[in-house]
Design an enzyme around this catalytic site. Sequence first.
Site, short mmCIF file in Angstrom:
data_model
loop_
_atom_site.label_atom_id
_atom_site.label_comp_id
_atom_site.label_asym_id
_atom_site.label_seq_id
_atom_site.Cartn_x
_atom_site.Cartn_y
_atom_site.Cartn_z
N ALA A 136 -13.06 -21.03 26.33
CA ALA A 136 -14.04 -19.63 27.37
C ALA A 136 -15.35 -20.13 27.26
CB ALA A 136 -14.22 -18.10 26.39
N HIS A 188 -13.47 -27.39 19.23
CA HIS A 188 -13.45 -27.58 21.19
C HIS A 188 -13.91 -29.13 21.46
CE1 HIS A 188 -14.42 -23.03 22.49
NE2 HIS A 188 -15.09 -23.55 21.40
N HIS A 209 -11.73 -21.95 14.97
CA HIS A 209 -11.21 -21.34 15.22
C HIS A 209 -9.44 -22.64 15.36
CE1 HIS A 209 -12.23 -21.99 19.05
NE2 HIS A 209 -13.38 -21.49 19.27
N ASP A 240 -5.56 -12.67 15.04
CA ASP A 240 -5.03 -11.43 15.55
C ASP A 240 -4.46 -11.56 16.42
OD1 ASP A 240 -5.45 -13.38 17.69
OD2 ASP A 240 -7.10 -12.41 18.89
N HIS A 243 -4.34 -15.55 19.54
CA HIS A 243 -4.61 -17.05 19.91
C HIS A 243 -3.95 -17.79 19.05
CE1 HIS A 243 -8.10 -14.98 20.95
NE2 HIS A 243 -8.74 -16.38 20.97
N ASP A 264 -14.18 -14.47 15.13
CA ASP A 264 -14.52 -14.76 16.77
C ASP A 264 -14.52 -13.45 17.59
OD1 ASP A 264 -14.81 -16.46 18.71
OD2 ASP A 264 -12.89 -17.40 19.44
#
Length: 371
Positions: A136, A188, A209, A240, A243, A264
Amino acid sequence: MNPVSTLHGRILTPSGWVRGDIAFDQRIVSISSDHADPRGDDEVPLILPGFIDLHVHGGAGVDIMQGGNTAQTVARAHARHGTTALLGTTMTAEAGDIVRALQGLSIAISQRDPGMARVLGVHLEGPFISAERLGAQPPLVVEATLEDVRRLHAIAPIKVLTLAPEIGQHLALIPALNALGIRVQLGHSAGSYEQGVAALDAGAAGFTHLFNGMTGVDHYHPGIATAALAHAEYAELIPDLQHVHPGAIRTALRAIPRLYCVTDATAATGMPDGEYALGVQRVHKCLGCVRLESGSLAGSALTMDQALRNLVALGLALDDASNRVSRYPADYLGLDDRGRLQPGAWADLVVLDHDLRVQQVVVEGERITLD
């Protein structure tokens, strides 16, 4: 000095559960046991270390990248869910926008106002990432230089920095970042397994993450996530249940000794469905999910108390789940006076009922108003 306060309940200490009293001012003064069996006692509340969230973009409708006093608003919102300390987290953005965010964070870091979680420092999540694994993040990536990082570190203390190890001179930069007191995380990233292992050997400490925004677990072409599962002591993960699939969470729990949880969280956290800011982008919250217009997940609306409940629902014992939202993130930052309930530690407490719902929160001895 604040007057000494006392709470009674089942207290999770580093050596296990006791039933008794915890006395505190700004720090924990004493923990005493009444020698009753703490197991299965529904008559008293549960007292756990306050939650520590090392990846927070926003909450209560505001985003860290907006600068100004948004970090204070975010820290108050998360405190009401049991988070007693956090890292304000940036997005990939133009240099001036990152500077503005750090200037706002600097004020929140230097002084904890009433009602706030303690802002421990900065998690710089961009712009030193791969254009191939933006997630994102907007397409404003740059290659890191030591001079750039030092300039930003001088504005507000960077505790965690996410980078893609395969980019330019990033691998060679890791020891110098460590020397500044910055923990380097891999994320990332379109890197290979070998590049992930090389980054760990160079001094990288964690993974951003886990599974999201990185090459995965292909048995022919293993990537960054495989390097984490094979070699990591620490990694962050968003529990959550959107993800990361529960099966992958269980895999990571078996493989990574000190896997810890982050939210996050975005500006949408604690807010109704609708449109919110995430850096320069707009995201949409619907049915608990936060997404870009494309439909891709864009951060979360998770809170740390829900993260704890989700871990327990996956089958973790409460003391194990507590470590993963409190003690392990504190240990990762090298903090031995947070994330645990023992005399001399900061009085950061969360009081839960037996459905694991927050009843009271204490930050450095201050009782937080939950309404």
